[in-house]
Design a protein around this motif. Sequence first.
Motif, PDB file in Angstrom:
ATOM      1  N   UNK A 200      12.183  -0.485  -1.413  1.00  8.83           N
ATOM      2  CA  UNK A 200      11.679  -1.706  -0.772  1.00  8.83           C
ATOM      3  C   UNK A 200      10.385  -1.495   0.016  1.00  8.83           C
ATOM      4  N   UNK A 201       9.516  -0.611  -0.465  1.00 10.94           N
ATOM      5  CA  UNK A 201       8.264  -0.351   0.221  1.00 10.94           C
ATOM      6  C   UNK A 201       7.179   0.024  -0.781  1.00 10.94           C
ATOM      7  N   UNK A 202       5.933  -0.053  -0.311  1.00 11.26           N
ATOM      8  CA  UNK A 202       4.768   0.370  -1.080  1.00 11.26           C
ATOM      9  C   UNK A 202       4.155   1.580  -0.373  1.00 11.26           C
ATOM     10  N   UNK A 203       3.794   2.611  -1.130  1.00 11.70           N
ATOM     11  CA  UNK A 203       3.023   3.709  -0.551  1.00 11.70           C
ATOM     12  C   UNK A 203       1.604   3.190  -0.330  1.00 11.70           C
ATOM     13  N   UNK A 204       0.986   3.589   0.760  1.00 16.00           N
ATOM     14  CA  UNK A 204      -0.338   3.092   1.153  1.00 16.00           C
ATOM     15  C   UNK A 204      -1.313   4.262   1.269  1.00 16.00           C
ATOM     16  N   UNK A 205      -2.512   4.084   0.712  1.00 14.36           N
ATOM     17  CA  UNK A 205      -3.587   5.058   0.893  1.00 14.36           C
ATOM     18  C   UNK A 205      -4.905   4.313   0.934  1.00 14.36           C
ATOM     19  N   UNK A 206      -5.716   4.623   1.915  1.00 19.03           N
ATOM     20  CA  UNK A 206      -7.064   4.071   2.024  1.00 19.03           C
ATOM     21  C   UNK A 206      -8.044   5.229   2.110  1.00 19.03           C
TER      22      UNK A 206
END
Length: 155
Positions: free
Chosen positions: A47-53
């Motif tokens: 129930x989540x998204x991995x995040x990278x910026x």
Amino acid sequence: MDATDDLLGELKVFAGTWTGTGTGHYPTIADFSYEEEIDFTVMPGKPFLAYRSRTWSPGRERPMHTENGYLRRSGGSVELLVSQPTGFVEIQRGDVADGVLDLTPLSLSRSPDAKPVHEVRRRFIVADDALSYDLWMAHAETPLTHHLTARLQRV
């Protein structure tokens, strides 16, 4: 709709890779421009998204900033958990309505050698395959001030 879409709910509009440009300003530095790539990666069955910026100077001549974390549903709200190699860890919480995610800080911790950032606020907006965001920051003696704005397209 698959099981992962059900788990992600309102977060699924953020899923994908986004690229574009942004500008920054702050009372203590010169204005600047940058290129950016943001990934919100689906983790199947979670129930989540991995995040990278990641950001670069114009023309991607040199790297500027990076941060990693997760965008997740939590207790009827949404949380963004972020760590930065500059020594910061933040937890932001907010709600998504019509593709707009307004986040306010729950926690900001810094290592003893990190710069004196006292608060960070973020807003993400998804509309018509574009992701835009704004970021506000309080640093040292400077109160909460608008710092970054960007507009990115879904790849």
